[in-house]
Motif scaffolding. Structure first.
Motif, PDB file in Angstrom:
ATOM      1  N   GLU A   1       0.813  -1.209   0.000  1.00  0.00           N
ATOM      2  CA  GLU A   1       0.000   0.000   0.000  1.00  0.00           C
ATOM      3  C   GLU A   1       0.848   1.262   0.000  1.00  0.00           C
ATOM      4  O   GLU A   1       0.340   2.344  -0.311  1.00  0.00           O
ATOM      5  CB  GLU A   1      -0.913   0.012   1.233  1.00  0.00           C
ATOM      6  CG  GLU A   1      -1.912  -1.143   1.259  1.00  0.00           C
ATOM      7  CD  GLU A   1      -2.827  -1.071   2.468  1.00  0.00           C
ATOM      8  OE1 GLU A   1      -2.700  -0.070   3.223  1.00  0.00           O
ATOM      9  OE2 GLU A   1      -3.646  -1.981   2.659  1.00  0.00           O
ATOM     10  N   ASP A   2       2.137   1.119   0.335  1.00  0.00           N
ATOM     11  CA  ASP A   2       2.974   2.310   0.469  1.00  0.00           C
ATOM     12  C   ASP A   2       3.256   2.989  -0.858  1.00  0.00           C
ATOM     13  O   ASP A   2       3.711   4.146  -0.889  1.00  0.00           O
ATOM     14  CB  ASP A   2       4.284   1.953   1.172  1.00  0.00           C
ATOM     15  CG  ASP A   2       5.014   0.802   0.481  1.00  0.00           C
ATOM     16  OD1 ASP A   2       4.458   0.248  -0.495  1.00  0.00           O
ATOM     17  OD2 ASP A   2       6.134   0.463   0.926  1.00  0.00           O
TER      18      ASP A   2
ATOM     19  N   TYR B   1       0.962   3.654  -3.081  1.00  0.00           N
ATOM     20  CA  TYR B   1      -0.248   4.337  -3.545  1.00  0.00           C
ATOM     21  C   TYR B   1      -0.481   5.596  -2.722  1.00  0.00           C
ATOM     22  O   TYR B   1      -0.047   5.708  -1.566  1.00  0.00           O
ATOM     23  CB  TYR B   1      -1.464   3.418  -3.430  1.00  0.00           C
ATOM     24  CG  TYR B   1      -1.329   2.124  -4.201  1.00  0.00           C
ATOM     25  CD1 TYR B   1      -1.300   2.118  -5.585  1.00  0.00           C
ATOM     26  CD2 TYR B   1      -1.205   0.911  -3.524  1.00  0.00           C
ATOM     27  CE1 TYR B   1      -1.176   0.930  -6.280  1.00  0.00           C
ATOM     28  CE2 TYR B   1      -1.077  -0.280  -4.217  1.00  0.00           C
ATOM     29  CZ  TYR B   1      -1.051  -0.263  -5.598  1.00  0.00           C
ATOM     30  OH  TYR B   1      -0.909  -1.435  -6.283  1.00  0.00           O
ATOM     31  N   ASN B   2      -1.169   6.535  -3.314  1.00  0.00           N
ATOM     32  CA  ASN B   2      -1.493   7.784  -2.649  1.00  0.00           C
ATOM     33  C   ASN B   2      -2.720   7.569  -1.753  1.00  0.00           C
ATOM     34  O   ASN B   2      -3.859   7.628  -2.207  1.00  0.00           O
ATOM     35  CB  ASN B   2      -1.775   8.875  -3.676  1.00  0.00           C
ATOM     36  CG  ASN B   2      -2.091  10.209  -3.032  1.00  0.00           C
ATOM     37  OD1 ASN B   2      -1.887  10.402  -1.828  1.00  0.00           O
ATOM     38  ND2 ASN B   2      -2.587  11.147  -3.832  1.00  0.00           N
ATOM     39  N   LEU B   3      -2.479   7.324  -0.485  1.00  0.00           N
ATOM     40  CA  LEU B   3      -3.562   7.005   0.433  1.00  0.00           C
ATOM     41  C   LEU B   3      -4.421   8.223   0.764  1.00  0.00           C
ATOM     42  O   LEU B   3      -5.490   8.066   1.380  1.00  0.00           O
ATOM     43  CB  LEU B   3      -2.985   6.413   1.728  1.00  0.00           C
ATOM     44  CG  LEU B   3      -2.191   5.118   1.566  1.00  0.00           C
ATOM     45  CD1 LEU B   3      -1.689   4.633   2.913  1.00  0.00           C
ATOM     46  CD2 LEU B   3      -3.046   4.054   0.887  1.00  0.00           C
ATOM     47  N   LYS B   4      -3.975   9.401   0.365  1.00  0.00           N
ATOM     48  CA  LYS B   4      -4.799  10.589   0.575  1.00  0.00           C
ATOM     49  C   LYS B   4      -5.904  10.708  -0.479  1.00  0.00           C
ATOM     50  O   LYS B   4      -6.835  11.489  -0.303  1.00  0.00           O
ATOM     51  CB  LYS B   4      -3.921  11.849   0.562  1.00  0.00           C
ATOM     52  CG  LYS B   4      -2.929  11.906   1.720  1.00  0.00           C
ATOM     53  CD  LYS B   4      -2.122  13.197   1.675  1.00  0.00           C
ATOM     54  CE  LYS B   4      -1.137  13.253   2.850  1.00  0.00           C
ATOM     55  NZ  LYS B   4      -0.346  14.514   2.834  1.00  0.00           N
ATOM     56  N   ASN B   5      -5.744   9.964  -1.547  1.00  0.00           N
ATOM     57  CA  ASN B   5      -6.764   9.964  -2.598  1.00  0.00           C
ATOM     58  C   ASN B   5      -7.968   9.152  -2.120  1.00  0.00           C
ATOM     59  O   ASN B   5      -7.829   7.962  -1.799  1.00  0.00           O
ATOM     60  CB  ASN B   5      -6.179   9.357  -3.880  1.00  0.00           C
ATOM     61  CG  ASN B   5      -7.137   9.468  -5.049  1.00  0.00           C
ATOM     62  OD1 ASN B   5      -8.338   9.300  -4.919  1.00  0.00           O
ATOM     63  ND2 ASN B   5      -6.579   9.738  -6.225  1.00  0.00           N
ATOM     64  N   PRO B   6      -9.176   9.759  -2.045  1.00  0.00           N
ATOM     65  CA  PRO B   6     -10.345   9.029  -1.553  1.00  0.00           C
ATOM     66  C   PRO B   6     -10.652   7.768  -2.362  1.00  0.00           C
ATOM     67  O   PRO B   6     -11.047   6.739  -1.799  1.00  0.00           O
ATOM     68  CB  PRO B   6     -11.476  10.047  -1.682  1.00  0.00           C
ATOM     69  CG  PRO B   6     -10.809  11.374  -1.670  1.00  0.00           C
ATOM     70  CD  PRO B   6      -9.492  11.164  -2.354  1.00  0.00           C
TER      71      PRO B   6
ATOM     72  N   LYS C   1      -8.079   5.040  -1.416  1.00  0.00           N
ATOM     73  CA  LYS C   1      -8.377   4.537  -0.075  1.00  0.00           C
ATOM     74  C   LYS C   1      -9.572   3.591  -0.099  1.00  0.00           C
ATOM     75  O   LYS C   1      -9.557   2.525   0.527  1.00  0.00           O
ATOM     76  CB  LYS C   1      -8.649   5.716   0.857  1.00  0.00           C
ATOM     77  CG  LYS C   1      -8.805   5.321   2.313  1.00  0.00           C
ATOM     78  CD  LYS C   1      -8.952   6.564   3.191  1.00  0.00           C
ATOM     79  CE  LYS C   1      -9.095   6.172   4.653  1.00  0.00           C
ATOM     80  NZ  LYS C   1      -9.222   7.373   5.531  1.00  0.00           N
TER      81      LYS C   1
END
Length: 303
Positions: free
Chosen positions: A3-4, A6-11, A14
């Protein structure tokens, strides 16, 4: 899946990662779907043909493309396995697809969309975009053939994922029921009725989730509800009229014979009182008569 990277801030990212975890932790025997390692917006999937239909036992692969605005916008679906219901490598038109964004709900997911797709398999295509209307015998033959090997599509990464999903579905799939050509017309008719009933049941289950919207070629018609025959409509005065027994009209009820008047208990008491009074009077008169005769006898003896 790491998961690291990917842009986890992108809804959307996520939400997709949450669905991946749910799909892996709670797998189903009826479907499997996972995204590509390098592009989590593209998913490969396989569904099992619904039971008691000509698709039973078949393994049908496809591709899901999620939009950047997911889950606020619907995905697109494409079948890769020949099936006789949907065209292959063509975006199909369903109420859960991007052809009808007005029906999509953000609460839906890849999992719920696949459940709806299975329910759509035995429904009438009605000429919808990307739909086919093969005969049942042809669809049954394609269902048997679909188990032989996974379809070929895309690069090595896609193909590897498709084959992994195919092996998983084969391990969960029951044997394909054979359609006997020696069935009598009556038996064929019975099978068709049973298949139609199962189809309606599957559609009803998906409709209960709100997935089978009024999309092109996938219409749901409400059955007419007949009013009870033994209940009259509400009268103009606003009150509900009497229930009409079967076989009797309102006109007949208007001329009902009057009920016989039952003699009240007070009348019977009055009659007995009159009889008692009459007896008392008779006894009193008899006593007076006897007394009068007694006095007369004494007077005569004294003279």
């Amino acid at each position: 899946m790491a998961e690291d990277k990917y842009n986890l801030k992108n809804p959307a990212v996520k939400r997709i990662l949450q669905e991946v975890k749910e799909m892996q932790s709670n797998p189903s025997d009826d479907f499997m779907s996972l995204p590509l390692e390098e592009n989590i917006f593209e998913w490969q999937f396989a569904i099992r043909g619904p039971g008691e239909t000509e698709f039973e036992g078949g393994i049908y692969h496809g591709r899901i493309q999620l939009p950047a605005e997911y889950p606020f916008k619907p995905p697109s679906f494409m079948l890769l396995t020949p099936n006789g219901r949907f065209e292959t490598q063509t975006k199909i038109c369903l109420s859960i697809s991007n052809h009808h964004p007005e029906h999509w709900q953000p609460s839906w997911s890849v999992r719920t969309a696949l459940v709806a797709l299975i329910a759509f398999m035995p429904t009438n295509p009605n000429g919808a975009l990307g739909s086919l209307d093969y005969k049942k015998e042809e669809r049954r033959a394609l269902a048997i053939k679909s188990r032989e090997a996974a379809p070929k599509f895309g690069n090595a990464e896609r193909q590897k994922l498709i084959e992994e999903i195919h092996e998983y579905m084969l391990s969960k799939a029951p044997p394909v029921p054979q359609l006997s050509s020696s069935l009598s017309p009556e038996e064929h008719s019975t099978n068709e009725e049973r298949e139609a009933q199962a189809s309606h049941q599957n559609v009803g289950e998906a409709a209960g989730e709100g997935l089978l919207g009024p999309g092109v070629g996938d219409r749901i018609v409400d059955e007419p509800h007949e009013a009870p025959l033994n209940v009259n409509p509400i009268s103009e005065g606003g009150s509900v009229s009497e229930q009409v027994p079967a076989g009797r009209s309102n006109e007949q009820l208007l001329h009902k014979p009057e009920a016989k008047v039952q003699r009240p208990a007070d009348d019977r008491l009055f009659t007995w009182a009159a009889v008692g009074l009459t007896i008392a009077i008779v006894v009193l008169l008899l006593k007076k008569f006897m007394k009068a005769n007694g006095h007369g006898a004494v007077f005569m003896d004294g003279s």
